[in-house]
Design a protein around this motif. Structure first.
Motif, PDB file in Angstrom:
ATOM      1  N   SER A  41      32.156  58.186  33.984  1.00  0.00           N
ATOM      2  CA  SER A  41      31.754  57.877  32.610  1.00  0.00           C
ATOM      3  C   SER A  41      30.689  56.797  32.479  1.00  0.00           C
ATOM      4  O   SER A  41      29.982  56.756  31.475  1.00  0.00           O
ATOM      5  N   PHE A  42      30.584  55.876  33.457  1.00  0.00           N
ATOM      6  CA  PHE A  42      29.763  54.682  33.267  1.00  0.00           C
ATOM      7  C   PHE A  42      28.743  54.519  34.391  1.00  0.00           C
ATOM      8  O   PHE A  42      29.039  54.771  35.552  1.00  0.00           O
ATOM      9  N   ASP A  43      27.572  54.036  34.012  1.00  0.00           N
ATOM     10  CA  ASP A  43      26.514  53.756  34.981  1.00  0.00           C
ATOM     11  C   ASP A  43      26.659  52.372  35.608  1.00  0.00           C
ATOM     12  O   ASP A  43      26.106  52.117  36.679  1.00  0.00           O
ATOM     13  N   PHE A  44      27.370  51.476  34.920  1.00  0.00           N
ATOM     14  CA  PHE A  44      27.574  50.130  35.451  1.00  0.00           C
ATOM     15  C   PHE A  44      28.964  49.665  35.017  1.00  0.00           C
ATOM     16  O   PHE A  44      29.289  49.653  33.823  1.00  0.00           O
ATOM     17  N   VAL A  45      29.790  49.305  35.998  1.00  0.00           N
ATOM     18  CA  VAL A  45      31.140  48.800  35.742  1.00  0.00           C
ATOM     19  C   VAL A  45      31.230  47.392  36.304  1.00  0.00           C
ATOM     20  O   VAL A  45      30.957  47.173  37.492  1.00  0.00           O
ATOM     21  N   HIS A  46      31.612  46.455  35.470  1.00  0.00           N
ATOM     22  CA  HIS A  46      31.630  45.034  35.820  1.00  0.00           C
ATOM     23  C   HIS A  46      33.046  44.493  35.665  1.00  0.00           C
ATOM     24  O   HIS A  46      33.750  44.826  34.710  1.00  0.00           O
ATOM     25  N   GLN A  47      33.455  43.665  36.615  1.00  0.00           N
ATOM     26  CA  GLN A  47      34.766  43.018  36.539  1.00  0.00           C
ATOM     27  C   GLN A  47      34.648  41.622  37.133  1.00  0.00           C
ATOM     28  O   GLN A  47      34.142  41.460  38.247  1.00  0.00           O
ATOM     29  N   ARG A  48      35.132  40.630  36.394  1.00  0.00           N
ATOM     30  CA  ARG A  48      34.901  39.242  36.828  1.00  0.00           C
ATOM     31  C   ARG A  48      36.157  38.383  36.672  1.00  0.00           C
ATOM     32  O   ARG A  48      36.814  38.397  35.640  1.00  0.00           O
ATOM     33  N   LEU A  49      36.475  37.655  37.736  1.00  0.00           N
ATOM     34  CA  LEU A  49      37.498  36.617  37.752  1.00  0.00           C
ATOM     35  C   LEU A  49      38.846  37.114  37.226  1.00  0.00           C
ATOM     36  O   LEU A  49      39.427  36.547  36.298  1.00  0.00           O
ATOM     37  N   LEU A  50      39.355  38.147  37.877  1.00  0.00           N
ATOM     38  CA  LEU A  50      40.687  38.654  37.566  1.00  0.00           C
ATOM     39  C   LEU A  50      41.671  38.368  38.697  1.00  0.00           C
ATOM     40  O   LEU A  50      42.714  39.012  38.799  1.00  0.00           O
ATOM     41  N   PHE A  51      41.357  37.395  39.550  1.00  0.00           N
ATOM     42  CA  PHE A  51      42.270  37.083  40.655  1.00  0.00           C
ATOM     43  C   PHE A  51      43.573  36.478  40.153  1.00  0.00           C
ATOM     44  O   PHE A  51      44.572  36.474  40.884  1.00  0.00           O
ATOM     45  N   LEU A  52      43.589  35.964  38.909  1.00  0.00           N
ATOM     46  CA  LEU A  52      44.827  35.482  38.310  1.00  0.00           C
ATOM     47  C   LEU A  52      45.408  36.489  37.330  1.00  0.00           C
ATOM     48  O   LEU A  52      46.246  36.152  36.498  1.00  0.00           O
ATOM     49  N   ALA A  53      44.952  37.743  37.415  1.00  0.00           N
ATOM     50  CA  ALA A  53      45.437  38.787  36.520  1.00  0.00           C
ATOM     51  C   ALA A  53      45.920  40.025  37.267  1.00  0.00           C
ATOM     52  O   ALA A  53      46.874  40.667  36.836  1.00  0.00           O
ATOM     53  N   ILE A  54      45.251  40.386  38.359  1.00  0.00           N
ATOM     54  CA  ILE A  54      45.609  41.581  39.115  1.00  0.00           C
ATOM     55  C   ILE A  54      46.383  41.160  40.366  1.00  0.00           C
ATOM     56  O   ILE A  54      45.848  40.430  41.206  1.00  0.00           O
ATOM     57  N   PRO A  55      47.641  41.583  40.494  1.00  0.00           N
ATOM     58  CA  PRO A  55      48.400  41.232  41.704  1.00  0.00           C
ATOM     59  C   PRO A  55      47.679  41.707  42.963  1.00  0.00           C
ATOM     60  O   PRO A  55      46.981  42.735  42.952  1.00  0.00           O
ATOM     61  N   GLN A  56      47.862  40.966  44.025  1.00  0.00           N
ATOM     62  CA  GLN A  56      47.151  41.269  45.270  1.00  0.00           C
ATOM     63  C   GLN A  56      47.398  42.700  45.736  1.00  0.00           C
ATOM     64  O   GLN A  56      46.462  43.397  46.156  1.00  0.00           O
ATOM     65  N   ALA A  57      48.627  43.166  45.636  1.00  0.00           N
ATOM     66  CA  ALA A  57      48.945  44.513  46.102  1.00  0.00           C
ATOM     67  C   ALA A  57      48.255  45.599  45.293  1.00  0.00           C
ATOM     68  O   ALA A  57      48.095  46.725  45.766  1.00  0.00           O
TER      69      ALA A  57
END
Length: 312
Positions: free
Chosen positions: A143-159
């Motif tokens: 769906s997208f030409d550019f997907v950005h994700q920033r500073l979610l190390f305190l939101a997404i569990p490591q596993a």
């Protein structure tokens, strides 16, 4: 790599996705933070460690401008003229607003757990979508030409990180780019550091680990690997260090202010979890921020980006 060495560098299909369901490694209710703790508001049924309130809105906007100055722009991937852009974990939406203004021909979507800052006049080509990467993205394949994700190390569990990046790749169009920007709460990612800094990192890391979050800097060092495992090509990984404190000039002072406020934002849950007074934790944070000038501490970040091949 010192921060001043770092420089900026470039159709929705008819298929409906069967969204991936990344396994978080954390079960809601097991070690949930109170929704309200002191004056701060936290999400109870999410592993997300930071608060969701006006104070955090202000810090996130401030952090955005600091990172934009450090990176000399809003992204590093060599995107050209994207038609659709997705910002996962968009926070206040400021990054997405600026991309919408930079690319007025593109549709820009910001996705987050909540709409935390209502704008009176968002760009006409921007819209907010409520969603959770841990439960799959509500978008079609490619769906997208550019997907950005920033500073979610305190939101997404490591596993959950490998599956989460797979989900980002699923919604990225062939030829499109994914960019990840991350840091780490681990003591080895604030170096050199003094005893107060190391102690707060130990406490904060232990709190993060209880919620399945990365406390050892594994995510920071695995971004390129996640992209490659998701099938992306032309993967680039750029580690860089940002000075903390006046010794690092204006940007060092600004980043120190940002980290100081971020640490204060988790002072109440840290104190509650480890049976300490909040005042004791706040004093520890003040001591740590003084150490950053004494030890000339730097905070480690990394940017990784890759391109989805046209054929897989």
């Amino acid at each position: 790599m010192p921060w001043w060495f770092f420089r900026r560098h470039s159709r929705n299909t008819a298929r409906t996705a069967t969204s991936a369901q990344p396994s978080s490694g954390w079960q809601p209710g097991e070690i949930a933070l109170p929704r309200l703790q002191g004056p701060r508001r936290y999400l109870q049924e999410q592993p997300y460690l930071l608060p969701k309130d006006l104070g955090e809105v202000n810090r996130l906007d401030f952090q955005h401008y600091v990172l934009r100055a450090i990176l000399h722009g809003n992204y590093l991937a060599p995107i050209q003229q994207p038609r659709r852009i997705l910002d996962v974990g968009c926070g206040t939406g400021q990054w997405a607003f600026e991309l919408a203004q930079q690319f007025p021909q593109a549709e820009v979507i910001g996705l987050d757990l909540e709409l935390v800052k209502a704008s009176a006049s968002p760009p006409p080509n921007y819209r907010f979508v409520q969603g959770d990467i841990l439960h799959g993205l509500p978008f079609d394949n490619d769906s997208f030409d550019f997907v950005h994700q920033r500073l979610l190390f305190l939101a997404i569990p490591q596993a959950a990180w490998p599956a989460a990046v797979q989900e980002l790749a699923r919604v990225t169009a062939p030829g499109g780019w994914i960019e990840l920007v991350e840091s780490s709460p681990a003591p080895q990612d604030l170096t050199p550091s003094g005893p107060a800094t190391q102690e707060f990192c130990r406490l904060g890391g232990a709190l993060a680990a209880l919620r399945g979050l990365d406390a050892e800097g594994i995510v920071l060092r695995s971004l390129a690997h996640y992209l490659e495992k998701a099938g992306l090509a032309n993967v680039h990984y750029h580690p860089f260090d940002v000075p903390l404190g006046k010794w690092g000039g204006r940007l060092g002072s600004l980043m120190a202010m940002n980290l100081h406020e971020a640490w204060k934002a988790i002072s109440a849950p840290t104190a509650a979890r480890f049976s300490r007074s909040e005042q004791e934790i706040l004093q520890l944070i003040e001591q740590a921020s003084q150490e950053w000038n004494e030890f000339q501490t730097q905070l480690h970040f990394a940017v990784a980006y890759g391109q989805k091949p046209f054929t897989r």
